[in-house]
Design a protein around this motif. Structure first.
Motif, short mmCIF file in Angstrom:
data_model
loop_
_atom_site.label_atom_id
_atom_site.label_comp_id
_atom_site.label_asym_id
_atom_site.label_seq_id
_atom_site.Cartn_x
_atom_site.Cartn_y
_atom_site.Cartn_z
N ALA A 1 0.76 -1.13 0.28
CA ALA A 1 0.02 -0.04 0.01
C ALA A 1 0.91 1.31 0.19
CB ALA A 1 -0.99 0.07 1.24
N ARG A 2 1.89 1.24 0.88
CA ARG A 2 2.77 2.51 0.88
C ARG A 2 3.26 2.80 -0.42
NH1 ARG A 2 3.71 4.99 5.69
NH2 ARG A 2 3.48 3.12 6.90
N ALA A 3 4.00 1.58 -0.82
CA ALA A 3 4.74 2.04 -2.36
C ALA A 3 3.79 2.26 -3.47
CB ALA A 3 5.45 0.92 -2.60
N LEU A 4 2.43 2.02 -3.07
CA LEU A 4 1.67 2.29 -4.27
C LEU A 4 0.90 3.71 -4.03
CD1 LEU A 4 0.35 -1.30 -5.24
CD2 LEU A 4 1.97 0.05 -6.44
N GLU A 5 0.67 4.34 -3.16
CA GLU A 5 0.11 5.42 -2.78
C GLU A 5 0.05 6.33 -4.12
OE1 GLU A 5 1.72 7.16 0.70
OE2 GLU A 5 0.77 5.59 1.91
N GLY A 6 -1.00 6.85 -4.44
CA GLY A 6 -1.11 7.68 -5.81
C GLY A 6 -0.92 6.96 -7.16
N GLN A 7 -1.01 5.54 -6.98
CA GLN A 7 -0.78 4.91 -8.38
C GLN A 7 -2.19 4.26 -8.71
OE1 GLN A 7 2.53 3.38 -9.73
NE2 GLN A 7 3.79 3.60 -7.78
N ARG A 8 -2.06 3.80 -9.94
CA ARG A 8 -3.34 3.54 -10.33
C ARG A 8 -3.24 2.06 -10.53
NH1 ARG A 8 -5.42 4.33 -16.79
NH2 ARG A 8 -7.61 4.54 -16.24
N VAL A 9 -4.42 1.34 -10.38
CA VAL A 9 -4.57 -0.13 -10.07
C VAL A 9 -5.67 -0.90 -11.06
CG1 VAL A 9 -5.09 -2.21 -8.42
CG2 VAL A 9 -3.31 -0.39 -7.92
N GLY A 10 -5.48 -1.73 -11.68
CA GLY A 10 -6.65 -2.25 -12.52
C GLY A 10 -7.39 -3.62 -11.81
N LEU A 11 -8.74 -3.64 -11.76
CA LEU A 11 -9.37 -4.64 -11.02
C LEU A 11 -10.38 -5.39 -12.26
CD1 LEU A 11 -10.64 -2.12 -8.30
CD2 LEU A 11 -9.01 -4.11 -7.81
N PHE A 12 -10.25 -6.70 -11.97
CA PHE A 12 -11.08 -7.35 -12.98
C PHE A 12 -12.01 -8.59 -12.35
CE2 PHE A 12 -11.73 -11.62 -15.73
CZ PHE A 12 -12.61 -10.85 -16.56
N SER A 13 -13.19 -8.45 -12.40
CA SER A 13 -14.18 -9.20 -11.59
C SER A 13 -14.93 -10.23 -12.84
CB SER A 13 -15.21 -8.51 -10.89
OG SER A 13 -16.17 -9.38 -10.14
N TYR A 14 -14.78 -11.60 -12.25
CA TYR A 14 -15.51 -12.58 -13.24
C TYR A 14 -16.90 -13.34 -12.43
CZ TYR A 14 -16.78 -16.45 -16.37
OH TYR A 14 -17.42 -17.30 -16.84
N GLY A 15 -17.83 -13.32 -13.03
CA GLY A 15 -18.66 -14.32 -12.32
C GLY A 15 -19.19 -15.16 -13.46
N SER A 16 -19.20 -16.52 -13.37
CA SER A 16 -19.53 -17.52 -14.14
C SER A 16 -21.15 -17.26 -14.65
CB SER A 16 -19.61 -19.07 -13.53
OG SER A 16 -18.16 -19.46 -13.14
N GLY A 17 -21.41 -17.81 -15.65
CA GLY A 17 -22.78 -17.63 -16.20
C GLY A 17 -23.28 -16.75 -17.45
N CYS A 18 -22.65 -15.60 -17.61
CA CYS A 18 -21.42 -14.97 -17.09
C CYS A 18 -21.57 -13.54 -16.92
CB CYS A 18 -20.02 -15.41 -17.57
SG CYS A 18 -19.83 -14.96 -19.27
N CYS A 19 -20.91 -12.65 -16.11
CA CYS A 19 -20.72 -11.23 -16.35
C CYS A 19 -19.27 -10.93 -15.63
CB CYS A 19 -21.63 -10.65 -15.34
SG CYS A 19 -21.81 -8.85 -15.72
N ALA A 20 -18.62 -10.19 -16.43
CA ALA A 20 -17.35 -9.52 -15.91
C ALA A 20 -17.55 -7.85 -16.18
CB ALA A 20 -16.43 -10.35 -16.91
N GLU A 21 -16.38 -7.55 -15.30
CA GLU A 21 -16.23 -6.26 -15.47
C GLU A 21 -14.61 -5.81 -15.17
OE1 GLU A 21 -19.74 -4.47 -14.52
OE2 GLU A 21 -19.46 -2.43 -14.39
N PHE A 22 -14.20 -4.77 -16.08
CA PHE A 22 -12.83 -4.26 -15.59
C PHE A 22 -13.06 -2.95 -15.16
CE2 PHE A 22 -8.23 -3.03 -16.29
CZ PHE A 22 -7.55 -4.18 -16.18
N PHE A 23 -12.30 -2.41 -14.28
CA PHE A 23 -12.24 -1.06 -13.94
C PHE A 23 -10.93 -0.58 -13.32
CE2 PHE A 23 -13.75 -1.91 -9.25
CZ PHE A 23 -14.18 -3.35 -9.44
N ALA A 24 -10.80 0.35 -12.74
CA ALA A 24 -9.52 0.93 -12.33
C ALA A 24 -9.77 1.77 -10.88
CB ALA A 24 -8.72 1.44 -13.37
#
Ligand code: CAA
Length: 393
Positions: free
Chosen positions: A302-325
């Motif tokens: 956390a400390r080293a990443l302060e101010g930085q941008r992180v990607g997040l990918f969520s997948y649910g079977s069936g299916c639906c997925a979302e990528f966000f930051a």
């Protein structure tokens, strides 16, 4: 510029026991390297009867309040993402509303979409705040599941259990979400499902991996169109059914950006591996899996990443997925130290394979026992007994 909304604090709850996957491999006559290297798994948390999605979720939320300084009185929306429901109608969020003492002026509901349910809750909470409906209040999003595949099946080493609680509010201290800038993908597929009469998941394993990768390509492609111009992602957290899946995902995503497999594997060590420590110690917790990866990343960096941008990918079977930051807050490091995110794992102990199998058999026997007195109140009479047994003091 985005409205400043996102994850202000995070807390976990895990069952008391775990199985070492080297021991499971030995019991199943499988080379341990298949689980350790082939799947990238190490341990799986296993739930006792008093560790159901309600008790795990309530414990994670109570820890969230204790550690973050927030109060149940601040909450105007409580969403529980789960695919391990205890009742067809009464939502897990109502049990939590009672157990946590949330205000009566609070919207509570359960979100189901396989492993995507937690993200559905989080993104709805963000939109609820952005719309003005929150009127200064915060949202509590709890992701809580017990993963269960048949004993001896290919999915067995990818089990896990646990809950992640997220406090979502304006001016968040941990991760500011880029509101309204998500990439989405959905398709009607049968890759993994849990029919009503089945406690264990049914899965078309290799097909599910392909569905995950197709959904990632769809969601990431959509995200690049709406949000790709920002600064590069310093890290990316993926939904982690098992560690190797995150490696496959990273290769797949970076191939879309024109990188070779070798380049993707080199960046994997820096950009993804720190998010895999907690998932490798707990296993797949379905709705909470992505947020366990995020918790792991914050815990490590956390400390080293302060101010930085992180990607997040969520997948649910069936299916639906979302990528966000999202962007890590300027003082996230100090907060993460105070949250002691991984402390709940300290009290866990190794269970033998025999003990794990006995717990599973006990589960099956519990399902066949006669309905308790007061059963006209549906699952509640049975479930509330379980709930009170499993809460941390
Ligand atoms: N040493 C090292 N590696 C070995 C090995 C050994 N002795 N033996 C096999 N391996 C490797 C294989 O080469 C393979 O590697 P790659 O994937 O890189 O090719 C890996 O171990 C797995 O081997 P198999 O493909 O033979 O595995 P399997 O048939 O036993 O099943 C699985 C793997 C399909 C993932 C199965 O565990 C499963 O069904 N899991 C549940 C479903 C799941 O998690 N799907 C993920 C996508 S869906 C999703 O994400 C939603 C969700 O949470 C469920």
């Amino acid at each position: 510029d985005f409205p400043r909304i996102g994850i202000d604090a995070i807390a976990l709850a895990v069952p008391r026991r775990f199985v070492e996957l080297t021991e499971l491999a030995e019991a199943r006559g499988i080379a341990p390297s298949k689980y350790l290297t082939g799947l990238g798994t190490r341990r799986m948390a296993i739930a006792a009867p008093d560790e159901d999605p309600i008790t795990l979720g309530a414990n994670a939320a109570r820890r969230l309040f204790q550690r973050s300084g927030a109060s149940p009185a601040d909450i105007g929306l409580c969403v529980v993402g789960t695919e391990t429901a205890v009742d067809h109608a009464k939502p897990a969020a109502s049990f939590l509303h009672g157990l946590l003492g949330l205000p009566s002026a609070c919207r509570v509901f359960e979100a189901k979409h396989a492993c995507f349910g937690g993200t559905a809750g989080l993104l709805n909470a963000v939109d609820w705040i952005a719309s003005g409906s929150a009127r200064g209040r915060a949202a509590l999003v709890v992701c809580s599941d017990v993963a269960r595949y048949a004993l001896g099946s290919a999915g067995e080493p990818t089990q896990g259990a646990g809950a992640v609680a997220l406090l979502v509010r304006e001016r968040p201290r941990l991760v500011e979400i880029e509101v309204g800038q998500t990439g989405t993908y959905a398709r009607d597929v049968y890759d993994f499902w849990r029919p009503l009469h089945h406690k264990e998941a049914l899965v078309d394993g290799h097909y599910s991996v392909q569905c995950y990768l197709d959904a990632l390509a769809g969601a990431y492609g959509d995200w690049r169109r709406v949000a790709g111009d920002g600064d590069p992602l310093a890290r990316t957290c993926y939904h982690v059914p098992y560690g190797k899946m995150a490696r496959k995902a990273h290769r797949h995503r970076l191939a879309m950006d024109g990188l070779t497999e070798q380049a993707a594997d080199e960046s994997f060590a820096v950009e993804v591996e720190p998010s895999l420590d907690l998932p490798s110690r707990i296993g797949n917790i379905y709705t909470g899996s992505l947020y366990l990866a995020l918790a792991s990343l914050l815990n490590a960096e956390a400390r080293a990443l302060e101010g930085q941008r992180v990607g997040l990918f969520s997948y649910g079977s069936g299916c639906c997925a979302e990528f966000f930051a999202g962007r890590i807050g300027p003082e996230a490091g100090a907060l993460v130290a105070a949250l002691e995110i991984d402390a709940p794992l300290d009290g866990c102990r190794r269970a033998s394979v025999a003990e794990y199998e006995a717990l599973r058999q006990g589960d099956e026997a519990a399902d066949r026992r006669p309905a308790p007195e007061g059963a006209e109140r549906g699952g509640a009479s049975l479930d509330s007994r379980v709930v009170y047994l499993g809460l941390d003091s």
